[in-house]
Design a protein around this motif. Structure first.
Motif, PDB file in Angstrom:
ATOM      1  N   GLU A 219     -26.338 -14.445  25.784  1.00 37.73           N
ATOM      2  CA  GLU A 219     -25.790 -13.089  25.713  1.00 37.73           C
ATOM      3  C   GLU A 219     -25.421 -12.713  24.280  1.00 37.73           C
ATOM      4  N   GLU A 220     -26.369 -12.967  23.364  1.00 36.80           N
ATOM      5  CA  GLU A 220     -26.283 -12.616  21.944  1.00 36.80           C
ATOM      6  C   GLU A 220     -25.258 -13.434  21.172  1.00 36.80           C
ATOM      7  N   ALA A 221     -24.649 -14.410  21.805  1.00 33.85           N
ATOM      8  CA  ALA A 221     -23.703 -15.278  21.099  1.00 33.85           C
ATOM      9  C   ALA A 221     -24.360 -16.632  20.857  1.00 33.85           C
ATOM     10  N   LEU A 343     -43.671 -29.160  20.959  1.00 36.36           N
ATOM     11  CA  LEU A 343     -42.513 -28.308  20.697  1.00 36.36           C
ATOM     12  C   LEU A 343     -42.610 -27.747  19.289  1.00 36.36           C
ATOM     13  N   THR A 344     -42.406 -26.438  19.143  1.00 34.87           N
ATOM     14  CA  THR A 344     -42.424 -25.799  17.824  1.00 34.87           C
ATOM     15  C   THR A 344     -41.122 -25.008  17.658  1.00 34.87           C
ATOM     16  N   ASN A 345     -40.100 -25.693  17.224  1.00 34.69           N
ATOM     17  CA  ASN A 345     -38.784 -25.050  17.079  1.00 34.69           C
ATOM     18  C   ASN A 345     -38.075 -25.668  15.873  1.00 34.69           C
ATOM     19  N   LYS A 346     -38.549 -25.305  14.689  1.00 34.52           N
ATOM     20  CA  LYS A 346     -38.107 -25.951  13.449  1.00 34.52           C
ATOM     21  C   LYS A 346     -36.612 -25.841  13.225  1.00 34.52           C
ATOM     22  N   ASN A 347     -36.018 -24.692  13.570  1.00 34.64           N
ATOM     23  CA  ASN A 347     -34.586 -24.519  13.295  1.00 34.64           C
ATOM     24  C   ASN A 347     -33.688 -25.128  14.371  1.00 34.64           C
ATOM     25  N   GLY A 348     -34.275 -25.626  15.450  1.00 35.19           N
ATOM     26  CA  GLY A 348     -33.486 -26.302  16.481  1.00 35.19           C
ATOM     27  C   GLY A 348     -32.626 -25.391  17.326  1.00 35.19           C
ATOM     28  N   VAL A 349     -32.861 -24.079  17.243  1.00 29.44           N
ATOM     29  CA  VAL A 349     -32.071 -23.105  18.007  1.00 29.44           C
ATOM     30  C   VAL A 349     -32.967 -22.479  19.076  1.00 29.44           C
ATOM     31  N   PHE A 350     -32.479 -22.441  20.305  1.00 24.89           N
ATOM     32  CA  PHE A 350     -33.248 -21.888  21.414  1.00 24.89           C
ATOM     33  C   PHE A 350     -32.763 -20.469  21.750  1.00 24.89           C
ATOM     34  N   ASN A 351     -33.671 -19.683  22.309  1.00 26.39           N
ATOM     35  CA  ASN A 351     -33.407 -18.296  22.708  1.00 26.39           C
ATOM     36  C   ASN A 351     -33.217 -17.348  21.527  1.00 26.39           C
TER      37      ASN A 351
END
Length: 381
Positions: A219-221, A343-351
């Motif tokens: 929810e944007e947080a 998996l391709t998520n270099k910054n380790g942050v989901f969503n």
């Protein structure tokens, strides 16, 4: 990390094509040779192999004396190492829906229906076509309302397609164990309601890498902790491969390992799996041929040649890209199966919608498919 398994089973007659690329040197393990190649599209991923959580199974198909011989080559395939399967779960849901239609006297592919509270009327054939042509989430969710999660999982496991857990509806946060009723049209003026299904709420998955990354948005947080996948769908490489082989080569399996669908239903399913969006009525500028076909053609928007048939289901979400495909060249007479995830998520942050799909993941899968095709082309000569 590499494993080779040889299976010998009886078969159907089937055949596989694409534009040849550079020749791949033959080795005892072609998958190992390809993953150690100097191709930048391969090397960029393999240089950070642990970060990308890669798993691959490549299957050679040989025919002799009326039998098909499967030779599996694995790279880091392990059902204990979790990856998010995304839309690949639409394939097993579709297969189970077809078995249920086959067992219902009053339902068939052309039966028109809608889900209670939904404004869209459709048929089972339309829903299945949408699932494979453009990976439509709503079409998949309508089949879940028809079946219920317990039915999906029990039918798969009964055929030996496991481990697996199909639970989530896709494209929305909905963990409801109770399905919505389907309203079925018996004719133009008469409808009836199919009853709700109540499934068992799942236990959290206990697997390696079930929590990923360093943060996620809710929810944007931004929540600065690992993202927990333990209540999401589970459909590992071995299980995806097992289902695809049963659909492409049903005669290679015992009666108890097959799915109860008619030959007409199976033919419809295979046609849906191989059809590109333009041939299903979609605008090819928006839905180009490789929109849902990552191997070989994923990094181009050019039309796939008619001599290339790719029977597959892709998934992409939460930075994870997966494709499970049977590829055949009807001109060169080659065929093989490949299932891969990364998996391709270099910054380790989901969503956060910041994933390296186009820069890294899809080029890797496309090049992997091309090099496997080239190896198969040389292997047949």
């Amino acid at each position: 990390m590499f494993k080779k398994v040889i299976l010998i089973v009886s078969s159907l007659l089937v055949t596989v094509s694409c534009t040849p690329q550079k020749k791949q040197e033959k080795t005892s393990d072609p998958l190992e040779a390809i993953l150690n190649s100097d191709s930048p599209k391969i090397k960029r991923v393999m240089d950070n192999v642990n970060e990308h959580e890669i798993q691959i199974r490549y299957t050679q198909i040989n025919r002799k004396d009326g039998q098909v011989h499967f030779t599996d080559f694995d790279f880091q395939v392990d059902s204990n190492n979790y990856f998010y399967p995304a839309s690949t779960v639409k394939f097993p849901t579709t297969v189970v829906a077809l078995t249920r239609l086959n067992e219902a006297d009053s339902l068939n592919l052309n039966t028109r229906f809608y889900v209670e509270g939904d404004s869209v009327e459709t048929t089972f054939s339309e829903a299945i076509s949408q699932i494979f042509a453009v990976s439509d989430n709503d079409a998949n969710n309508r089949l879940i309302e028809f079946l219920g999660q317990d039915t999906i999982n029990s039918v798969l496991k009964r055929a030996g397609v496991s481990p697996v857990r199909i639970w989530q509806r896709l494209g929305r946060d909905d963990d409801n164990a109770i399905t919505k009723p389907l309203i079925i049209y018996e004719n133009d003026s008469t409808v009836r309601m199919l009853s709700k299904n109540i499934s068992t709420y799942p236990e959290p998955l206990q697997l390696n890498h079930i929590k990923k990354g360093k943060g996620f948005y809710e929810e944007e947080a931004l929540i600065t902790e690992a993202f927990d996948f333990s209540l999401k769908n589970y459909y590992p490489i071995e299980t995806q491969d097992a289902l695809l082989k049963r659909i492409i080569f049903p005669e290679a399996f015992s009666e108890t390992e097959r799915f109860n669908m008619s030959e007409e239903q199976r033919t419809f399913l295979l046609n849906a799996m191989r059809t590109v969006p333009r041939n299903a009525g979609y605008d090819q500028n928006e839905y180009y041929d490789s929109y849902c076909k990552f191997f070989i053609y994923g990094d181009t928007k050019e039309n796939i040649p008619d001599t290339i048939e790719i029977y597959n289901k892709v998934g992409f979400a939460y930075g994870t890209l997966t494709d499970c495909a049977y590829i055949k060249d009807t001109e060169k007479n080659i065929e093989f199966i490949v299932t891969a995830t990364l998996l391709t998520n270099k910054n380790g942050v989901f969503n956060d919608n910041t994933y390296e799909y186009d820069e890294l993941g899809i080029p890797f899968l496309a090049e992997l498919g091309r090099q496997l095709y080239d190896y198969e082309l040389e292997r047949k000569q």
